[in-house]
Design a protein around this motif. Structure first.
Motif, PDB file in Angstrom:
ATOM      1  N   TYR A  89       6.646 -22.935 -14.577  1.00 25.73           N
ATOM      2  CA  TYR A  89       5.208 -22.656 -14.422  1.00 25.73           C
ATOM      3  C   TYR A  89       4.889 -22.052 -13.059  1.00 25.73           C
ATOM      4  O   TYR A  89       3.842 -21.442 -12.869  1.00 25.73           O
ATOM      5  N   THR A  93       1.630 -20.188 -11.104  1.00 26.76           N
ATOM      6  CA  THR A  93       0.760 -20.841 -10.121  1.00 26.76           C
ATOM      7  C   THR A  93       0.867 -20.201  -8.737  1.00 26.76           C
ATOM      8  O   THR A  93      -0.098 -20.183  -7.999  1.00 26.76           O
ATOM      9  N   TRP A 121      -5.923 -13.522 -34.997  1.00 18.42           N
ATOM     10  CA  TRP A 121      -7.052 -14.411 -35.301  1.00 18.42           C
ATOM     11  C   TRP A 121      -8.183 -13.652 -35.984  1.00 18.42           C
ATOM     12  O   TRP A 121      -8.716 -14.089 -36.997  1.00 18.42           O
ATOM     13  N   PHE A 122      -8.535 -12.509 -35.426  1.00 18.02           N
ATOM     14  CA  PHE A 122      -9.611 -11.714 -36.045  1.00 18.02           C
ATOM     15  C   PHE A 122      -9.220 -11.301 -37.458  1.00 18.02           C
ATOM     16  O   PHE A 122     -10.039 -11.276 -38.367  1.00 18.02           O
ATOM     17  N   ARG A 125      -9.243 -14.631 -39.727  1.00 18.68           N
ATOM     18  CA  ARG A 125     -10.312 -15.623 -39.615  1.00 18.68           C
ATOM     19  C   ARG A 125     -10.950 -15.923 -40.965  1.00 18.68           C
ATOM     20  O   ARG A 125     -11.126 -17.095 -41.344  1.00 18.68           O
ATOM     21  N   LEU A 148     -11.169 -22.294 -35.002  1.00 10.82           N
ATOM     22  CA  LEU A 148     -11.854 -22.563 -33.724  1.00 10.82           C
ATOM     23  C   LEU A 148     -13.340 -22.869 -33.951  1.00 10.82           C
ATOM     24  O   LEU A 148     -14.162 -22.654 -33.066  1.00 10.82           O
ATOM     25  N   VAL A 150     -15.356 -21.328 -35.868  1.00  9.42           N
ATOM     26  CA  VAL A 150     -16.174 -20.177 -36.260  1.00  9.42           C
ATOM     27  C   VAL A 150     -16.030 -20.001 -37.775  1.00  9.42           C
ATOM     28  O   VAL A 150     -15.091 -19.366 -38.251  1.00  9.42           O
ATOM     29  N   ASP A 152     -18.439 -18.862 -39.908  1.00  9.11           N
ATOM     30  CA  ASP A 152     -19.407 -17.911 -40.469  1.00  9.11           C
ATOM     31  C   ASP A 152     -18.658 -16.784 -41.186  1.00  9.11           C
ATOM     32  O   ASP A 152     -17.909 -16.030 -40.556  1.00  9.11           O
ATOM     33  N   TRP A 160     -17.916  -7.780 -37.764  1.00 11.40           N
ATOM     34  CA  TRP A 160     -17.553  -7.970 -36.348  1.00 11.40           C
ATOM     35  C   TRP A 160     -16.064  -8.260 -36.196  1.00 11.40           C
ATOM     36  O   TRP A 160     -15.427  -7.799 -35.253  1.00 11.40           O
ATOM     37  N   LEU A 164     -14.004  -6.010 -33.721  1.00 13.15           N
ATOM     38  CA  LEU A 164     -13.354  -6.593 -32.534  1.00 13.15           C
ATOM     39  C   LEU A 164     -11.833  -6.497 -32.652  1.00 13.15           C
ATOM     40  O   LEU A 164     -11.139  -6.207 -31.672  1.00 13.15           O
TER      41      LEU A 164
ATOM     42  N   PRO B   2     -21.930 -11.309 -31.214  1.00 20.44           N
ATOM     43  CA  PRO B   2     -21.264 -11.797 -32.426  1.00 20.44           C
ATOM     44  C   PRO B   2     -20.838 -13.252 -32.278  1.00 20.44           C
ATOM     45  O   PRO B   2     -20.508 -13.709 -31.183  1.00 20.44           O
ATOM     46  N   VAL B   3     -20.841 -13.938 -33.414  1.00 20.50           N
ATOM     47  CA  VAL B   3     -20.576 -15.375 -33.426  1.00 20.50           C
ATOM     48  C   VAL B   3     -19.164 -15.689 -32.910  1.00 20.50           C
ATOM     49  O   VAL B   3     -18.928 -16.729 -32.302  1.00 20.50           O
ATOM     50  N   GLN B   4     -18.221 -14.755 -33.130  1.00 25.09           N
ATOM     51  CA  GLN B   4     -16.841 -14.989 -32.664  1.00 25.09           C
ATOM     52  C   GLN B   4     -16.786 -15.104 -31.143  1.00 25.09           C
ATOM     53  O   GLN B   4     -16.101 -15.965 -30.594  1.00 25.09           O
ATOM     54  N   LEU B   5     -17.504 -14.174 -30.489  1.00 24.44           N
ATOM     55  CA  LEU B   5     -17.441 -14.149 -29.022  1.00 24.44           C
ATOM     56  C   LEU B   5     -18.107 -15.379 -28.421  1.00 24.44           C
ATOM     57  O   LEU B   5     -17.727 -15.832 -27.342  1.00 24.44           O
ATOM     58  N   THR B   7     -17.750 -18.246 -29.303  1.00 23.11           N
ATOM     59  CA  THR B   7     -16.717 -19.290 -29.187  1.00 23.11           C
ATOM     60  C   THR B   7     -15.598 -18.852 -28.253  1.00 23.11           C
ATOM     61  O   THR B   7     -15.146 -19.631 -27.417  1.00 23.11           O
ATOM     62  N   LEU B   8     -15.177 -17.579 -28.408  1.00 20.61           N
ATOM     63  CA  LEU B   8     -13.993 -17.123 -27.669  1.00 20.61           C
ATOM     64  C   LEU B   8     -14.222 -17.071 -26.161  1.00 20.61           C
ATOM     65  O   LEU B   8     -13.355 -17.485 -25.389  1.00 20.61           O
ATOM     66  N   LEU B  11     -14.150 -20.416 -24.628  1.00 23.75           N
ATOM     67  CA  LEU B  11     -12.793 -20.959 -24.774  1.00 23.75           C
ATOM     68  C   LEU B  11     -11.857 -20.387 -23.711  1.00 23.75           C
ATOM     69  O   LEU B  11     -11.106 -21.110 -23.049  1.00 23.75           O
ATOM     70  N   PHE B  12     -11.928 -19.069 -23.525  1.00 17.56           N
ATOM     71  CA  PHE B  12     -11.093 -18.434 -22.499  1.00 17.56           C
ATOM     72  C   PHE B  12     -11.499 -18.919 -21.109  1.00 17.56           C
ATOM     73  O   PHE B  12     -10.641 -19.137 -20.254  1.00 17.56           O
ATOM     74  N   PHE B  15      -9.981 -22.228 -20.559  1.00 21.57           N
ATOM     75  CA  PHE B  15      -8.555 -22.055 -20.277  1.00 21.57           C
ATOM     76  C   PHE B  15      -8.332 -21.685 -18.812  1.00 21.57           C
ATOM     77  O   PHE B  15      -7.491 -22.261 -18.125  1.00 21.57           O
ATOM     78  N   PHE B  19      -6.604 -23.821 -15.911  1.00 23.01           N
ATOM     79  CA  PHE B  19      -5.451 -23.272 -15.195  1.00 23.01           C
ATOM     80  C   PHE B  19      -5.673 -23.368 -13.685  1.00 23.01           C
ATOM     81  O   PHE B  19      -4.779 -23.779 -12.942  1.00 23.01           O
ATOM     82  N   ARG B  23      -3.530 -25.448 -11.149  1.00 25.18           N
ATOM     83  CA  ARG B  23      -2.891 -24.713 -10.063  1.00 25.18           C
ATOM     84  C   ARG B  23      -3.150 -25.411  -8.727  1.00 25.18           C
ATOM     85  O   ARG B  23      -2.259 -25.555  -7.903  1.00 25.18           O
ATOM     86  N   LEU B  26      -0.864 -28.301  -8.561  1.00 26.11           N
ATOM     87  CA  LEU B  26       0.573 -28.046  -8.697  1.00 26.11           C
ATOM     88  C   LEU B  26       1.185 -27.361  -7.478  1.00 26.11           C
ATOM     89  O   LEU B  26       2.378 -27.465  -7.241  1.00 26.11           O
TER      90      LEU B  26
END
Lengths: 395, 152
Positions: A89, A93, A121-122, A125, A148, A150, A152, A160, A164, B2-5, B7-8, B11-12, B15, B19, B23, B26
């Motif tokens: 890792y 880091t 994923w797209f 989905r 996740l 989603v 819909d 979309w 995307l 859009p509904v996907q974004l 969530t995404l 989420l990102f 993450f 991290f 970090r 660590l």
């Protein structure tokens, strides 16, 4: 000190002490090989998506999932070669921005997280939502998590997904080029090694990656069809063969150009490289990589451009060609990685390399890493079978 | 959006934040003090046991050999090149476990066996099989501390 006498028997001429033993063995051959398969498979998938080559549709999802399965394994030969998995890792880091090798973690993560996983994923989905409602038990739970949240599936949301996913693929093409061009750069930028140090190296790696990736999808498409006992779409297979032929010509031309350039320039390293190529690399370069991996597939696929034999004959030939190409590209990596370490930097002598069977750098270890992506792919194909997708008909 | 974004993107973001937190914990404390490495590693490496004593230490006791050596072609060599790492021997004269006193054909041949890729002007070379086969070892005739002096 006694062991030195034994080792010295495998040395010809004069070499520096630290050159007796090769530091980069078969695991370092697997790293560019597997990474190349990822990039190649993804580029084949994007041909369908971005360049709208509809006839390749049957292999689109397979190519994407293949890229994912192989990408998951791509970094592991490196980790196992370095031998300190619990420190791995640190590449993320405490990144050393001045080192090309140290950037791998980020190139890898970008490709995995932003390109491949998102695109898949797209693409899946809609199916994940449907499957999470249809299936039972643990599978249902896995699908639920993979959506996740989603869920819909209105036409607007699905539009979309498409949009995307398309954007991600467009970003993905240069990313795939970046991923493998980068691996070539690792070798091409080592100025102390005349066998590696050429600006063409990233391009050659990229093209051979595309060659191997396309051959892998061709191979897997045939194997998966046989296992599922479904008819192989010959139009699709012919189209893959056509692309393989095209890229193979480019790859062959560029690699030859590189060698011609080397021969004509005939720098001070030429003599030792000439001895290397005609000596220790004769079989792996001329027979395995050149004849079996390039010339025979080129002639066969070229012949198919003029005359297409019957389906019954064409199928086994395509199968054989894909195996030969995969074999040849493996030995292309072998010739680069091993070849570059066999001669001394004094240009006055050679060491030798013998692949051991056991041990952490041995044949069996390499086989484990080579089988792993196929097992992962089997699992992914079980979880996300492209042939059970609903979106094919409805969207 | 859009509904996907919807969530995404969070989420990102989660993450990346996770991290960065990981970090923070660590990275070792002394990292980056002098450069792109853990500064404490210098002390840790310095504390490792020493294997080689160094020529200056050998000369303290073995002055006769050192004087001979300095007068001839092997003057540039350090003692432990041929005798092996002997820091333990330097600390305690009785410990001689790694001390090498061989002078066999193979041992000297590591440098002196005929090799077309090695410059003969720099290192004298002989065919270790053909060169006086009636003798067993090089040191039967040659004194490695005074290489041109042949024994009787």
């Amino acid at each position: 000190m006694e062991h030195l006498y034994e080792i010295l028997k495998h040395v010809d001429g004069f070499i520096y002490p630290n050159e007796i033993e090769l530091q980069w063995g078969i695991l370092i051959i697997l790293y560019p090989y597997i990474t190349g398969l990822v990039a190649g498979a993804f580029i084949l998938a994007s041909l369908e998506r971005v360049f709208k080559i509809k006839v390749l549709r049957p292999t689109y999802h397979l190519a994407l999932l293949t890229a994912l399965a192989f990408l998951i394994v791509a970094g592991l030969p490196l980790v196992s070669h370095l031998g300190h998995p619990f420190r791995s890792y640190e590449i993320l880091t405490t990144p050393q921005l001045g080192s090309a090798m140290a950037i791998f973690g980020f190139v890898y993560l970008w490709y995995l997280m932003v390109v491949l996983l998102l695109e898949i994923w797209f693409d899946y989905r809609y199916d994940l939502v449907i499957w999470s409602n249809e299936s039972k038990g643990i599978k249902r739970r896995i699908y639920k998590i993979l959506t996740l949240g989603v869920t819909d599936i209105s036409p607007k949301a699905l539009a979309w997904d498409k949009k995307l996913g398309y954007i991600i693929t467009v970003i993905g093409i240069p990313s795939a080029f970046l991923l493998h061009g980068y691996v070539g750069f690792i070798f091409g930028s080592i100025k102390a090694n005349p066998w590696w140090s050429t600006v063409l190296m990233p391009v050659i790696f990229l093209l051979s990656a595309m060659v191997s990736g396309i051959a892998l999808v061709m191979f897997l498409y045939m194997v998966v069809s046989w296992i599922r006992k479904v008819k192989i779409d010959m139009a699709c297979l012919d189209e893959i063969g056509k692309f393989l032929f095209m890229v193979l010509i480019l790859d062959f031309t560029l690699e030859s150009l590189d060698q011609v350039h080397r021969i004509y320039e005939a720098e001070e390293s030429f003599e030792i490289l000439h001895m290397l190529v005609t000596g220790k690399l004769t079989y792996t370069l001329f027979i395995f990589q050149g004849l079996m991996g390039t010339i025979i597939p080129l002639l066969t696929l070229g012949f198919f451009r003029m005359y297409l034999p019957k389906e019954k004959l064409r199928k086994p030939i395509y199968f054989l060609v894909s195996c030969l190409v995969l074999f040849g590209v493996f030995f292309m990596r072998w010739n680069v990685v091993i070849g570059g370490q066999l001669f001394s930097k004094s240009f006055l002598g050679f060491t030798s390399f013998k692949l051991g069977m056991v041990g952490l750098e041995g044949f069996w270890m390499a086989l484990v890493w080579m089988i792993m992506p196929f097992l992962i792919l089997s699992f992914i194909l079980w979880l996300l079978p492209p042939w059970k997708k609903h979106s094919e008909e409805t969207v | 959006m859009p509904v996907q974004l919807k969530t995404l993107i969070p989420l990102f973001a989660v993450f990346i934040i996770l991290f960065l937190i990981a970090r923070h914990f660590l990275i070792p404390d002394s990292f980056g003090k002098y450069g792109h490495y853990r500064a404490n590693s210098i002390d840790e490496i310095a504390a490792l046991p020493i294997n080689y004593a160094g020529k200056a230490v050998c000369i303290d006791c073995h002055d006769t050999e050192a004087e001979l050596l300095a007068s001839d072609a092997h003057a540039g060599l350090s003692c432990e090149v041929c005798h092996g790492p002997n820091a333990k021997h330097a600390d305690d004269y009785e410990i001689k476990e790694y001390l090498i006193k061989q002078g066999t054909r193979e041992f000297c041949g590591r440098c002196h066996s005929l090799n077309p890729a090695r410059k003969i002007e720099v290192i004298n070379q002989i065919d270790i099989k053909e060169h006086h086969p009636e003798k067993e070892n090089c040191i039967d005739c040659h004194n490695p501390h005074a290489v041109w002096e042949l024994k009787e």
